[in-house]
Design a protein around this motif. Structure first.
Motif, short mmCIF file in Angstrom:
data_model
loop_
_atom_site.label_atom_id
_atom_site.label_comp_id
_atom_site.label_asym_id
_atom_site.label_seq_id
_atom_site.Cartn_x
_atom_site.Cartn_y
_atom_site.Cartn_z
N THR A 16 0.99 -1.20 -0.15
CA THR A 16 0.18 0.05 -0.04
C THR A 16 1.04 1.36 -0.08
O THR A 16 0.36 2.34 0.09
N SER A 119 -7.34 -11.34 1.60
CA SER A 119 -8.31 -10.42 0.98
C SER A 119 -9.26 -9.85 2.21
O SER A 119 -9.59 -8.87 2.22
N GLU A 123 -9.76 -6.05 3.73
CA GLU A 123 -10.92 -5.53 3.85
C GLU A 123 -11.34 -5.01 5.27
O GLU A 123 -11.67 -3.99 5.54
N GLY A 126 -9.46 -1.77 5.62
CA GLY A 126 -10.10 -0.75 4.71
C GLY A 126 -9.31 -0.53 3.47
O GLY A 126 -9.09 0.55 3.12
N ASP A 128 -8.79 -1.01 -0.43
CA ASP A 128 -9.55 -1.33 -1.49
C ASP A 128 -8.82 -2.18 -2.52
O ASP A 128 -7.50 -1.78 -2.83
N HIS A 129 -9.33 -3.09 -2.98
CA HIS A 129 -8.71 -4.14 -3.69
C HIS A 129 -9.59 -5.14 -4.64
O HIS A 129 -10.93 -5.10 -4.21
N ALA A 130 -9.23 -5.85 -5.50
CA ALA A 130 -9.88 -6.81 -6.31
C ALA A 130 -9.15 -8.20 -6.06
O ALA A 130 -7.95 -8.02 -6.36
N HIS A 162 -12.33 -4.48 -13.72
CA HIS A 162 -12.21 -3.86 -12.40
C HIS A 162 -11.47 -2.43 -12.90
O HIS A 162 -10.43 -2.20 -12.16
N SER A 164 -11.95 0.56 -11.69
CA SER A 164 -11.55 1.46 -10.72
C SER A 164 -10.71 1.06 -9.66
O SER A 164 -10.26 1.74 -8.69
N LYS A 165 -10.17 -0.13 -9.85
CA LYS A 165 -9.06 -0.69 -8.79
C LYS A 165 -7.69 -0.58 -9.26
O LYS A 165 -7.44 -0.40 -10.32
#
Length: 251
Positions: A16, A119, A123, A126, A128-130, A162, A164-165
């Motif tokens: 991240t 995953s 979550e 917080g 954001d991922h796929a 995806h 937006s990821k």
């Protein structure tokens, strides 16, 4: 290397920190693939009692891992449901005849579980991922060699789903073969997966992270006080891997 929950916490920090879109390839929890090989061997010997005992030990390890990894009750429940599903499959294998295809299915369970649990951890914090399943795009051909053109075509379709990821999690090691069956890239295949994906998406960089500090000037299991080599050419690294250095896949 995701042997302990703390390692997953560290992985989340590593992935991240970068603004660039990132694909993260995870291996199974440490020791899982060895356990799955032992379970397969017990089934091949028709020793169902031994297989059952090994499955129970592995399941207990995952239940304990979840307790430390996740703090939220709802996520712990989701994690336990994931474990239920995968271990139910392993228990069913004791009641059906063993085949090469079934063994490959058994060996795939480690990476499928580790990525789903990671995953859930993302979550929880917080991020954001796929989660993108490697079985949708990793392919080997009839000669068991990576089919790079198929990988490139399929992974770009998956990523386009995806838009937006910026962060993607997927499994190392596992793939599908020319018949469409679950297969794998042989032991040590997670870094190989990462290299193939990096080539397929034309990544700016491929980083291999492990729990030791690099390639050493000798085998630390045999020789005392080895030192990490600061800089290596690709050819030198490939030669060391070919002759048994475990840190990188020979290919």
């Amino acid at each position: 290397s995701v042997g302990k929950p703390e390692r997953m916490h560290q992985v989340s920090e590593l992935i991240t920190r970068d603004a660039e879109p990132t694909i993260v390839v995870l291996s199974a929890l440490s020791g899982t693939t060895n356990s799955l090989v032992e379970i397969s061997n017990s089934l091949a010997e028709n020793d169902k009692k031994s297989a059952s005992e090994k499955i129970a030990v592995l399941e207990a390890h995952y239940r304990s891992f979840i307790q430390t990894l996740l703090k939220e009750a709802s996520l712990q429940q989701k994690a336990n449901e994931i474990i239920d599903e995968h271990f139910e499959f392993l228990k069913i294998t004791q009641r059906i005849s063993l085949s090469d295809a079934l063994v490959k299915d058994i060996l795939a369970q480690g990476e499928l579980m580790s990525t789903k649990l990671f995953s859930l951890y993302l979550e929880q914090i917080g991020v954001d991922h796929a989660l993108i399943p490697a079985l949708e795009f990793m392919r080997i051909d009839a000669n068991d060699e990576p089919d790079l053109s198929a990988i490139e075509e399929k992974i770009n379709i998956v990523l386009a789903n995806h838009p937006s990821k910026k962060l993607f999690i997927t499994q190392g090691y596992i793939c599908r073969n020319a018949k469409g069956e679950v297969d794998n890239l042989k032991r040590g295949g997670s870094d190989y997966t990462a290299s193939l994906i990096a080539a397929a998406v034309k990544a700016s960089v491929c980083e291999i992270w492990t729990d030791i500090d690099g390639m050493h000037n000798n085998d630390p299991r045999v020789v005392d006080k080895t030192v990490a080599i600061e800089q290596l050419s690709f050819d030198e690294a490939a030669e060391l891997a070919y002759f048994g250095a475990k840190i990188l896949h020979p290919t």
